[in-house]
Design a protein around this motif. Structure first.
Motif, PDB file in Angstrom:
ATOM      1  N   VAL C 113       0.859  -1.194   0.000  1.00 38.70           N
ATOM      2  CA  VAL C 113       0.000   0.000   0.000  1.00 38.70           C
ATOM      3  C   VAL C 113       0.892   1.240   0.000  1.00 38.70           C
ATOM      4  CG1 VAL C 113      -2.061  -0.911   1.121  1.00 38.70           C
ATOM      5  CG2 VAL C 113      -0.136  -0.200   2.512  1.00 38.70           C
ATOM      6  N   SER C 114       0.323   2.354  -0.419  1.00 36.20           N
ATOM      7  CA  SER C 114       1.073   3.605  -0.408  1.00 36.20           C
ATOM      8  C   SER C 114       0.791   4.346   0.889  1.00 36.20           C
ATOM      9  CB  SER C 114       0.668   4.466  -1.599  1.00 36.20           C
ATOM     10  OG  SER C 114      -0.663   4.882  -1.427  1.00 36.20           O
ATOM     11  N   HIS C 155       2.416   8.989  -2.512  1.00 36.07           N
ATOM     12  CA  HIS C 155       2.215   7.826  -3.380  1.00 36.07           C
ATOM     13  C   HIS C 155       3.368   6.849  -3.334  1.00 36.07           C
ATOM     14  CE1 HIS C 155      -1.491   9.467  -4.802  1.00 36.07           C
ATOM     15  NE2 HIS C 155      -0.887  10.643  -4.936  1.00 36.07           N
ATOM     16  N   ARG C 156       4.248   7.019  -2.332  1.00 34.23           N
ATOM     17  CA  ARG C 156       5.325   6.045  -2.168  1.00 34.23           C
ATOM     18  C   ARG C 156       4.816   4.808  -1.470  1.00 34.23           C
ATOM     19  NH1 ARG C 156      11.156   8.101  -0.870  1.00 34.23           N
ATOM     20  NH2 ARG C 156      11.185   9.641  -2.521  1.00 34.23           N
ATOM     21  N   GLN C 157       5.389   3.691  -1.896  1.00 36.79           N
ATOM     22  CA  GLN C 157       5.091   2.458  -1.165  1.00 36.79           C
ATOM     23  C   GLN C 157       5.728   2.581   0.219  1.00 36.79           C
ATOM     24  OE1 GLN C 157       6.838  -0.722  -0.420  1.00 36.79           O
ATOM     25  NE2 GLN C 157       4.881  -1.619   0.148  1.00 36.79           N
TER      26      GLN C 157
END
Lengths: 453, 433, 276
Positions: C113-114, C155-157
């Motif tokens: 997930v982000s 929006h980074r994992q």
């Protein structure tokens, strides 16, 4: 796995003609075959989708115990059905029995975990083997004692798509469709519980209800898959697509879609192959197909794949070794000598196991290429840019030492590799803070501009 | 039912030997949380067997062993690779590897079956063929067994199991110390020169070999059952590894013999034919485990329940005496049953009272309770502990005086007293001697 | 094991040195809570009333039951005895007003997930069963990330974030819950200076909005700076109250240098005695 190709040559199968292959692939091989292929494909899709959550909830092997635990249920349902005058061989009755003992198996695992000090692995092993043993006993009892014999019950162990009737395949497909729809509906809830159970609980979600739905879907897919792939291999349909998809994506929905596609593709391919060729059990082919997809994913996937991870690691080591050389050479210069290193010093500095023979020249080539150093008669000498860079590296090292001193309590959690390399981890913000602290101790960290000749 | 040497001796022997071999090795799997590795290996030796067969075209046991051992090691290596390189969770890694290998085995076996000359059969891989181990021309009496010549008739499977069983037992006996330290703390083991990784692989090779030796006789499912169940049951019965290994051996023997007898005897009671013995051995293992879960001496469910109850009863009895004693201190020699019951909410008051009356601590005079002389002594002991603890908690542990009653209420039930010989408690009440 | 035994006791109030902090709308009141893991008591007869609109630190040595106290309040570990009330009502009634920041180690950060997805989880309760996360919820999530200075990483994992950034994501998720009472389990553990400042800022902001925060804290140096009130805990409440009153050398000595090990030994003796 090398034996696979060989055995086919040994056996010398009569391969079907191209037209037949294409007809089957295009769903033109007769109604019953089409239905079976459709059903298996849908099942693959459903198993892939729900498998993602089994994997994320760390229950991959619990599903293995679940599938093994269905065997006694199948046998008992057959017997009970016979006594009650229902057709014991109707798929719905058998699958009902399978569901009942499968669920009992899962409950037993939870009970063992809760009331004894045995760990999960032992609990799963116990339930898996004891229930399967019970199943074998029941089946052998039916074999020797029941009038009609156990003909056909064995197919649930290894799976047999050929024995599937149209109605069986439709039942399987219907269960699969329901499972997919339910998963899509509860995507958000499943994700929450899988990621952070205690948070979900505090937030007022009924974790047990969500778990129940999730486990229920796993049970449904497992039971539906029994006839197609068999109870030993059905676990593979659940986990392999999910594990493979994980290599390609960092997003849950993408993971779900991808796992579904991989599962569907394996299901489709497996059932087509098994329909076309003799002695190719669908279950085994499905699992091997997804196994191949898994192997490809693991090796080739960008980011998480073995190749790209290896390349990345290599690049990092190269850069770090390069900076190490820069710092060494800079140290020489700073203490009055030349900003240079001899070949022997270089090979001593970048020694990493058996690879140093290759590694040293590559590191040097990297420095030349980035115009940080130039070749001399017996080694390298830094360019002006190289000196600046060396000063920066030296500075980072000092900062890192200060970091260890100032943040002794948390620094260890940031140490991934050796001391030399951690300077690539710190943020700029933190570096500025450490600089001030170093200044207070009277250590000046030069940025190298003033040092360069 | 009657057992005959010809029909039953070798099946029982084979089943028991397989059970003991796996049971002994299983201890270290369970301890290292690798039970499922046994599961994985016993599934994935299948392709090893089939490939060995394809290569040599015989069922030569040496080739089979090599094939199985290679497959076993390959499983362990592959699982490690998938775990490390693919960053896959251990359970899933195992699941991927063994299911793919097993699928490969199933596919290969179907191709080999086609050749016609084989008796490798996918079903007997799972549940064995114990029933085929018939000894034709066996001696009728037990004394006939003593004749050395008769052993020429021992089937290959049994000989093989004897050898493997002895090898596994010697392995565990000789390397017991090393296996124990590797299981407890693999890093410590490695720093002490016992390479945990090597031991791990040796253990896995043994599991693979045990699997293949047991294969023909009892099938892979019983192998898994025997790798996990006896060791798990033994683990619940003792806290000493040495004892655990012995118990697991005994349980394994019980599974082997009991399972076989149950398979032929129980259906016989209902006039039915006997059922699959290997499956029945696994089932007996499960039954034994359930018995142990409930009845094991220290960790069993029953014992824990009984201990909780006896603790609760002891507390209730103590509290009853203490309550009466406190009343007596303020001059009420006898107290109404209802009043006492109200003071002891949450206890099974009735039982405590009956026990106290029977024990001669309390006399019940038509609903009015009073302490007898012995009862008074016992009550004084409880009150003494209570007040000494209160004194201790305030004086030494720094509790507020108004906050020590509850902890002391708890501590008074331990048969030890804190040091310090105070005369009065923090509330100024005297402490009985 | 101790369930039936600890009766509701003799006299209220906190432990030694604690002034009773009763107030009619106390967001959290803990009465005589005892928690035991297996045979070991972890919390013993804890009483506490949290005043409203304060930043409260729970401080104590390792194994003193700090995290357990939070978990016991939230019903994540079973209480052997005692009661916990929120605004005078039950936990169930107050649930939507309670936010929770668990320990960072409690989840698998490799989860697909982000950061924004994680923050939106804080709003799932508002969204309800089966309904998808809409744009407006995502906007709110971004807003929360902004407040902890993490908008750029939305929006980074999550495995790509540093420890401190992960902690800030958790904090943002709690903000997204829009609660009135926050429980934070070691929010400052293993974070960098920037994150520490960001968290402190958020804490002050929350206080400014009239909310209450109860946080497990491990750094004695910063207690007075970051928090208004402190609970000194070592299996029981050693002292509780305003930092300036309670955070004294003497109380700390009692908390950290205590002889309370004896109590746990005694409790084990009870368990053993039961096995006679």
């Amino acid at each position: 796995m090398a034996g696979g190709g060989g055995s086919i040559a040994v056996v010398g199968d009569e391969l079907p003609g191209w037209s037949e292959i294409i007809e089957t692939l295009m769903f033109r091989a007769g109604y019953n075959t089409n239905i079976v292929i459709m059903g298996t494909t849908l099942l693959g899709l459903a198993a892939g989708v729900i498998g993602v959550f089994a994997l994320l909830r760390k229950r991959s092997l619990m599903t293995d115990a679940l599938s093994h635990a269905t065997l006694p249920g199948i046998g008992l349902a057959f017997l009970v059905g016979g006594w009650m005058g229902v057709d014991g061989r109707s798929l719905a009755v058998l699958l009902l029995g399978a569901t009942v003992t499968g669920v009992i198996g899962v409950v037993c695992i939870q009970g063992i975990l809760r009331y004894t000090r045995l760990r999960e692995d032992a609990a799963i092993g116990i339930v898996l083997s004891v229930f399967f043993g019970a199943g074998v006993v029941v089946l052998s009892y039916i074999q020797v004692n029941a009038a009609s014999g156990a003909a056909g019950l064995n197919k649930f162990i290894y799976g047999q798509t050929a024995a599937m009737s149209e109605r069986d395949a439709m039942l399987m497909g219907a269960i699969a469709v329901v499972a997919v729809v339910a998963t899509v509906l509860f995507l958000k809830e499943f994700a929450l519980v899988c990621f952070n159970e205690s948070f979900a609980r505090v937030n007022g979600w009924s974790v047990s209800a969500i778990d129940l739905i999730m486990m229920g879907l796993v049970v449904a897919v497992t039971v539906a898959g029994l006839q197609a792939v068999g109870l030993i291999l059905v676990v593979a349909m659940l986990i392999i697509p999910a594990v493979s998809a994980r290599f390609w994506s960092e997003r849950l929905w993408a993971l779900v879609v991808l796992a579904g596609l991989i599962g569907a593709a394996s299901g489709y391919f497996g059932s087509v192959v098994s329909a076309l060729m003799p002695r190719k059990p669908a279950g085994a082919v499905i699992v091997l197909t997804s196994g191949v997809i898994f192997a490809i994913s693991m090796v080739c996937a960008p980011k998480r794949g073995v190749i790209s991870a290896g390349v990345r690691r290599g690049m990092v080591s190269l850069r770090i070794a390069g900076e190490h050389l820069l710092e060494e050479a800079y140290g020489r210069g700073e203490s009055g000598g030349r900003f240079a290193l001899t070949s022997r010093e270089i090979s001593r500095a970048v020694r990493i196991g058996v690879w140093s023979v290759v590694f040293g020249p590559v590191v040097r080539a990297g420095l030349y290429w980035r115009r940080l150093a130039r070749r001399t008669r017996d080694g390298i000498e830094l360019t002006e840019e190289g000196v600046r860079q060396g000063a920066r590296v030296r500075r980072n090292h000092r900062l890192w030492e200060q970091y260890l001193v100032s943040y002794a309590d948390i620094a260890p959690s940031h140490v991934d590799w050796s001391v030399d390399q951690v300077e690539h981890v710190l943020s700029d913000e933190l570096i500025r803070e450490l600089e001030t602290q170093l200044g207070a101790r009277g250590i000046v960290v030069s940025d190298g501009v003033g040092v360069a000749r | 039912m009657e057992l005959s040497i010809g029909a039953d001796l070798f099946p029982i022997l084979a089943g028991t030997l397989a059970a003991v071999t796996c049971g002994v090795l299983g201890n270290f799997l369970v301890l290292r949380r690798l039970s499922l590795m046994g599961d994985a290996i016993s599934h994935s030796v299948l392709p090893g067997l089939v490939i060995a067969f394809i290569v040599t075209s015989t069922r030569d046991p040496v080739a089979m062993f090599i094939g199985a051992a290679a497959a076993g090691v390959a499983t362990v290596v592959l699982v490690e690779l998938v775990k490390k390189l693919g960053r896959v969770e251990p359970g899933a890694a195992m699941g991927v590897v063994f299911s793919v290998l097993f699928a490969l085995g199933v596919l290969l076996i179907r191709q080999v079956e086609h050749l016609g000359q084989v008796d490798l059969d996918a079903d007997c891989v799972l549940h064995g063929q114990l029933e085929t181990l018939v000894w034709y021309g066996a001696p009728d009496t037990l004394s006939g067994l003593l004749d050395w010549g008769t052993f020429g008739a021992v089937p290959r499977q049994v000989t093989m199991l004897v050898v493997v069983c002895i090898a596994a037992s010697v392995f565990v006996a000789v390397l017991f110390k090393e296996l124990r330290i590797a299981a407890f703390d693999s890093e410590l083991a490695t720093t002490q020169g016992y390479h945990a990784g090597v031991l791990h692989y040796v253990l896995m090779v043994f599991v693979a070999v045990a699997t293949v030796a047991s294969f023909e006789a009892v099938g892979s499912i019983m192998v898994i059952a025997m790798l996990v169940c006896p060791a798990a049951a033994a683990r619940l019965m003792t806290d000493r590894l040495g004892v655990q290994v012995w118990i697991s051996v005994l349980l394994a023997i019980a599974c082997g013999v009991g399972g076989y007898i149950a398979a032929s005897a129980v259906p016989g009671w209902f006039g039915k034919d006997s059922v699959n013995a290997a499956g029945s051995m696994a089932l007996v293992a499960g039954v034994l485990l359930v018995v142990v879960v409930f009845a094991s001496p220290r960790h069993g469910v029953v014992h824990r329940w009984a201990r909780r109850r006896s603790l609760a009863r002891g507390m209730a009895a103590d509290d009853l005496l203490a309550a009466l004693y406190r009343r007596k201190e303020v001059g009420e020699a006898s107290v109404g049953v209802g009043q006492v019951a109200a003071m002891l909410i949450g206890h099974s008051f009735g039982k405590a009272l009956r026990g106290a009356v029977r024990g001669g601590h309390v006399s019940n005079d038509d609903g009015w309770l009073s302490l007898t002389d012995t009862g008074e002594c016992a009550a004084a002991r409880v009150i003494r502990r209570h007040r000494l603890w209160e004194d201790y908690l305030v004086g030494e542990a720094g509790f507020a005086p108004d906050h020590v009653h509850d902890p002391a209420e708890y501590l008074e039930h331990i048969p030890v007293e804190p040091s310090g010989g105070a005369e009065t408690d923090p509330h100024g009440r005297s402490i009985p001697g | 094991m101790s369930a039936s035994k600890v009766k509701k006791g003799s006299g209220g109030g906190g432990g030694l040195g604690a002034r009773p902090e009763h107030s009619s709308d106390s967001p959290l009141s803990i009465h005589a809570v005892t928690v035991a893991y297996h045979r070991k008591p972890v919390l013993w007869d804890v009483d506490y009333d949290a005043p409203s609109n304060q930043l409260i630190a729970i401080v104590g040595p390792n194994g003193a039951g700090k995290s357990t106290l939070i978990k016991a309040c939230l019903g994540l570990v079973p209480r052997a005895s005692g009661e916990v009330e929120f605004w005078g009502g039950s936990y169930r009634q107050a649930r939507s007003r309670i936010g929770y920041v668990p320990q960072r180690e409690s989840v698998d950060w490799d989860f697909p997930v982000s950061a924004l997805d994680v923050v939106c989880m804080g709003r799932y309760r508002k969204i309800g069963w089966c309904k998808p996360v809409t744009r407006s919820h995502k906007e709110a999530g971004l807003e929360c990330l902004d407040r902890v200075g993490m908008r750029a990483y939305a929006h980074r994992q999550i495995s790509m974030l540093s420890g401190g950034q992960q902690q800030r994501v958790f904090l943002a998720r709690a903000l997204a819950q829009e609660a009135d009472l926050y429980f934070m389990d070691e929010p400052f553990a293993g974070v960098d200076a920037a994150t520490e400042r960001a968290i402190v800022e958020v804490l002050r902001e929350l206080k400014g909005q009239g909310k209450t925060v109860i946080a497990v804290h491990h750094d004695l140096q910063t207690v007075a700076e970051y928090f208004d009130r402190v609970i000194l805990l070592n299996m029981r409440v050693v002292a509780a109250g305003a930092v300036e009153d309670v955070f004294t050398r003497e109380n700390l000595h009692k908390t950290y240098g205590g002889r309370l090990t004896l109590l746990s030994e005694a409790a084990e003796a009870i368990a053993r005695a039961g096995g006679r």
